[in-house]
Design a protein around this motif. Sequence first.
Motif, PDB file in Angstrom:
ATOM      1  N   LYS A 103       0.311  11.554 -11.764  1.00 26.26           N
ATOM      2  CA  LYS A 103      -0.299  11.990 -13.024  1.00 26.26           C
ATOM      3  C   LYS A 103      -0.215  13.508 -13.175  1.00 26.26           C
ATOM      4  O   LYS A 103       0.234  14.018 -14.202  1.00 26.26           O
ATOM      5  CB  LYS A 103      -1.751  11.538 -13.109  1.00 26.26           C
ATOM      6  CG  LYS A 103      -2.430  11.999 -14.378  1.00 26.26           C
ATOM      7  CD  LYS A 103      -3.880  11.556 -14.446  1.00 26.26           C
ATOM      8  CE  LYS A 103      -4.533  12.091 -15.691  1.00 26.26           C
ATOM      9  NZ  LYS A 103      -5.944  11.769 -15.764  1.00 26.26           N
ATOM     10  N   THR A 147       0.823  -1.201   0.000  1.00 25.11           N
ATOM     11  CA  THR A 147       0.000   0.000   0.000  1.00 25.11           C
ATOM     12  C   THR A 147       0.862   1.258   0.000  1.00 25.11           C
ATOM     13  O   THR A 147       0.631   2.182  -0.784  1.00 25.11           O
ATOM     14  CB  THR A 147      -0.946   0.007   1.221  1.00 25.11           C
ATOM     15  OG1 THR A 147      -1.744  -1.173   1.194  1.00 25.11           O
ATOM     16  CG2 THR A 147      -1.828   1.233   1.224  1.00 25.11           C
ATOM     17  N   ILE A 181       1.035   4.307  -2.855  1.00 25.42           N
ATOM     18  CA  ILE A 181       0.523   5.631  -2.495  1.00 25.42           C
ATOM     19  C   ILE A 181       1.253   6.748  -3.233  1.00 25.42           C
ATOM     20  O   ILE A 181       0.648   7.730  -3.635  1.00 25.42           O
ATOM     21  CB  ILE A 181       0.584   5.840  -0.964  1.00 25.42           C
ATOM     22  CG1 ILE A 181      -0.548   5.078  -0.310  1.00 25.42           C
ATOM     23  CG2 ILE A 181       0.521   7.312  -0.601  1.00 25.42           C
ATOM     24  CD1 ILE A 181      -0.548   5.145   1.193  1.00 25.42           C
ATOM     25  N   TRP A 182       2.550   6.616  -3.437  1.00 29.30           N
ATOM     26  CA  TRP A 182       3.304   7.685  -4.096  1.00 29.30           C
ATOM     27  C   TRP A 182       2.865   7.878  -5.540  1.00 29.30           C
ATOM     28  O   TRP A 182       3.137   8.916  -6.141  1.00 29.30           O
ATOM     29  CB  TRP A 182       4.806   7.444  -4.004  1.00 29.30           C
ATOM     30  CG  TRP A 182       5.296   6.323  -4.864  1.00 29.30           C
ATOM     31  CD1 TRP A 182       5.390   5.014  -4.515  1.00 29.30           C
ATOM     32  CD2 TRP A 182       5.761   6.420  -6.211  1.00 29.30           C
ATOM     33  NE1 TRP A 182       5.882   4.295  -5.568  1.00 29.30           N
ATOM     34  CE2 TRP A 182       6.125   5.123  -6.627  1.00 29.30           C
ATOM     35  CE3 TRP A 182       5.917   7.476  -7.107  1.00 29.30           C
ATOM     36  CZ2 TRP A 182       6.619   4.857  -7.888  1.00 29.30           C
ATOM     37  CZ3 TRP A 182       6.410   7.196  -8.372  1.00 29.30           C
ATOM     38  CH2 TRP A 182       6.754   5.912  -8.746  1.00 29.30           C
ATOM     39  N   LEU A 183       2.163   6.909  -6.115  1.00 24.76           N
ATOM     40  CA  LEU A 183       1.687   7.039  -7.491  1.00 24.76           C
ATOM     41  C   LEU A 183       0.503   7.996  -7.623  1.00 24.76           C
ATOM     42  O   LEU A 183       0.239   8.494  -8.718  1.00 24.76           O
ATOM     43  CB  LEU A 183       1.275   5.669  -8.041  1.00 24.76           C
ATOM     44  CG  LEU A 183       2.399   4.669  -8.247  1.00 24.76           C
ATOM     45  CD1 LEU A 183       1.830   3.295  -8.556  1.00 24.76           C
ATOM     46  CD2 LEU A 183       3.336   5.121  -9.334  1.00 24.76           C
ATOM     47  N   LEU A 184      -0.210   8.250  -6.537  1.00 20.94           N
ATOM     48  CA  LEU A 184      -1.425   9.062  -6.608  1.00 20.94           C
ATOM     49  C   LEU A 184      -1.190  10.463  -7.187  1.00 20.94           C
ATOM     50  O   LEU A 184      -1.918  10.882  -8.081  1.00 20.94           O
ATOM     51  CB  LEU A 184      -2.096   9.134  -5.236  1.00 20.94           C
ATOM     52  CG  LEU A 184      -2.602   7.790  -4.690  1.00 20.94           C
ATOM     53  CD1 LEU A 184      -3.153   7.958  -3.276  1.00 20.94           C
ATOM     54  CD2 LEU A 184      -3.636   7.186  -5.604  1.00 20.94           C
ATOM     55  N   PRO A 185      -0.183  11.219  -6.735  1.00 23.38           N
ATOM     56  CA  PRO A 185       0.016  12.551  -7.320  1.00 23.38           C
ATOM     57  C   PRO A 185       0.840  12.534  -8.610  1.00 23.38           C
ATOM     58  O   PRO A 185       1.078  13.578  -9.206  1.00 23.38           O
ATOM     59  CB  PRO A 185       0.764  13.311  -6.222  1.00 23.38           C
ATOM     60  CG  PRO A 185       1.528  12.247  -5.509  1.00 23.38           C
ATOM     61  CD  PRO A 185       0.641  11.028  -5.547  1.00 23.38           C
TER      62      PRO A 185
END
Length: 81
Positions: free
Chosen positions: A59, A49, A53-57
């Motif tokens: 884009k 998890t 999480i670091w992938l969320l911002p």
Amino acid sequence: MRETPTWRIPIGIIGLFVALIIYGILIAVYLADILATWPGWAQTITYVTLGVIWLLPLKRFLIWMETGKWGVSREIDQDAA
């Protein structure tokens, strides 16, 4: 598509690299001792998890690196369709 290079791409890559190193160090320093007492399956779920999480911002960050704006405008979305 952009024809000339911009400063945002190398600065963005360096910034992303530094941010990921800091994120990893913070997790290792503050959560490793706490998670060491958890069962293996709970540690696995937590680390997976935290790894996602670091992938969320990401884009919006990549859009900024390419266009200089933090989001996609409606004009760009309509042109792509």
